[in-house]
Design an enzyme around this catalytic site. Structure first.
Site, PDB file in Angstrom:
ATOM      1  N   ILE A   8       0.864  -1.184   0.000  1.00  0.00           N
ATOM      2  CA  ILE A   8       0.000   0.000   0.000  1.00  0.00           C
ATOM      3  C   ILE A   8       0.898   1.232   0.000  1.00  0.00           C
ATOM      4  CG2 ILE A   8      -1.925   1.217   1.100  1.00  0.00           C
ATOM      5  CD1 ILE A   8      -2.575  -1.345   2.629  1.00  0.00           C
ATOM      6  N   THR A   9       0.803   2.032  -1.045  1.00  0.00           N
ATOM      7  CA  THR A   9       1.590   3.271  -1.048  1.00  0.00           C
ATOM      8  C   THR A   9       0.880   4.289  -0.162  1.00  0.00           C
ATOM      9  OG1 THR A   9       0.483   4.228  -2.995  1.00  0.00           O
ATOM     10  CG2 THR A   9       2.398   2.823  -3.417  1.00  0.00           C
ATOM     11  N   GLY A  10       1.683   5.122   0.506  1.00  0.00           N
ATOM     12  CA  GLY A  10       1.088   6.170   1.347  1.00  0.00           C
ATOM     13  C   GLY A  10       0.219   5.611   2.448  1.00  0.00           C
ATOM     14  N   ALA A  11       0.694   4.551   3.106  1.00  0.00           N
ATOM     15  CA  ALA A  11      -0.096   3.983   4.215  1.00  0.00           C
ATOM     16  C   ALA A  11       0.397   4.499   5.570  1.00  0.00           C
ATOM     17  CB  ALA A  11      -0.057   2.461   4.160  1.00  0.00           C
ATOM     18  N   GLY A  14      -4.047   8.533   6.934  1.00  0.00           N
ATOM     19  CA  GLY A  14      -5.275   8.619   6.162  1.00  0.00           C
ATOM     20  C   GLY A  14      -5.875   7.272   5.776  1.00  0.00           C
ATOM     21  N   TYR A 163      -5.160  18.692  -9.550  1.00  0.00           N
ATOM     22  CA  TYR A 163      -5.613  17.499  -8.820  1.00  0.00           C
ATOM     23  C   TYR A 163      -6.579  16.689  -9.688  1.00  0.00           C
ATOM     24  CZ  TYR A 163      -7.491  14.523  -5.121  1.00  0.00           C
ATOM     25  OH  TYR A 163      -7.873  13.427  -4.369  1.00  0.00           O
TER      26      TYR A 163
END
Ligand SMILES: NC(=O)c1ccc[n+]([C@@H]2O[C@H](COP(=O)([O-])OP(=O)(O)OC[C@H]3O[C@@H](n4cnc5c(N)ncnc54)[C@H](OP(=O)(O)O)[C@@H]3O)[C@@H](O)[C@H]2O)c1
Length: 285
Positions: A8-11, A14, A163
């Site tokens: 999981i990237t950016g775990a 959030g 974005y």
């Protein structure tokens, strides 16, 4: 999920952290791919307080650096023979125009290019696994996005413009990836987690943006609620290749602009060419 290997990237926070916690609680072996290893280790320690049996690793992976993505994928491939799920979760919003190490506009560079490159590097591991999947976090914001090859580095900067285009890129990437994976056992899907109270858009150094989050919090999903669709997609056997999911696992029809296969192919070719131009190699998908 027992023993399933998941990245999981950016775990470190959030939606990604909540996804990591639930999947690890179900027995998955989760790698937290984090740009900031200290934040990744803090997330791991926090999860372990509630789930002492969780099998979690933290590895450095900065999606704003192709060198870092390459090093992470290389190390993972050497250590692990296979991969069940890649969850392309990390995302950034920048309030002014910023660039990645490789001179991509940052929202496109992190949210799309970093994940594009990571996915191509890890596909050999996913190909060897039964029912493997690539889950990419997009957003309903894709509906307002446009891909303009005349200004790929967003010199005419806008926060929402940048974005939304990166989130449209996430969906277009998924539908082209799904097409390329049609004859394989790997599925590619994208996600809209819903408006969720996280740290998205909050400057990690200055805290700028936190106040508006605090005001909006009562109207937003909790991070655990926002993680439900990712958790469902990582767990179910009922995936539709190329599908766009929301609200915990419902499928939603994509708007016409995200079903533009010619644009999806063009974006794929452009992404590949831009990465090759910077001296990195891409494996054929
Ligand atoms: N929250 C929402 O309302 C919402 C709505 C629609 C879609 N989404 C999507 O959901 C996904 C998760 O967002 P979130 O709301 O959970 O945001 P978040 O709380 O800001 O978490 C984002 C994660 O991405 C990581 N990250 C940022 N830049 C990175 C980089 N260069 N390399 C590696 N990791 C990086 C962050 O790491 P650090 O810990 O180091 O900062 C953090 O772990 C994103 O793709 C977002 O676009 C969110």
């Amino acid at each position: 999920m027992q023993g399933k290997k998941i990245i999981i990237t950016g775990a470190s926070g959030g939606i990604g952290k909540e996804t990591a916690e639930v999947l690890a609680a179900r027995g998955a072996q989760v790698t937290i791919a984090s740009r900031n290893v200290r934040r990744g280790e803090d997330a791991k320690a926090d999860i372990l307080k509630r789930i002492p049996h969780a099998h979690l690793d933290v590895e450095h992976c900065d999606l704003a650096s192709l060198t870092s993505v390459h090093a992470f994928a290389q190390t993972y491939r050497e250590k692990h023979g296979h991969l069940y799920a890649l969850i392309n979760n990390a995302g950034v919003v920048t309030v002014k125009r910023e660039s990645t190490e490789d001179s991509f506009e940052k929202m496109l560079g992190v949210n799309h290019i970093g994940h594009f490159y990571l996915t191509t590097k890890l596909l050999p591991l996913l190909n060897g696994e039964d029912n493997a999947r690539i889950i990419t976090l997009s957003s309903g914001a894709y509906k307002w996005g446009a891909i303009d090859f005349a200004d790929p580095h967003l010199e005419a900067f806008g926060i929402w413009k940048g974005y939304a285009r990166s989130k449209l890129a996430n969906v277009l990437f998924t539908i082209e990836l799904a097409r390329r994976l049609k004859t394989s056992f790997v599925n590619a899907v994208s996600v809209h987690p819903g408006a969720t109270s996280t740290e998205i858009g909050v400057n990690r150094d200055t805290g700028f943006g936190q106040t508006i989050h605090d005001v909006l919090r009562p109207f937003l999903k909790t991070a655990r609620e926002g993680a439900q669709t990712s958790i469902y997609l990582a767990s179910t056997r009922e995936l539709v290749n190329g599908g766009y999911y929301y609200e915990g696992g419902k499928r939603q029809a994509l708007k016409k602009k995200a079903l533009d296969h010619a644009l999806a192919k063009e974006l794929w070719a452009w992404s590949e060419m831009e990465i090759l131009r910077r001296g990195f190699t891409i494996e054929a998908v």
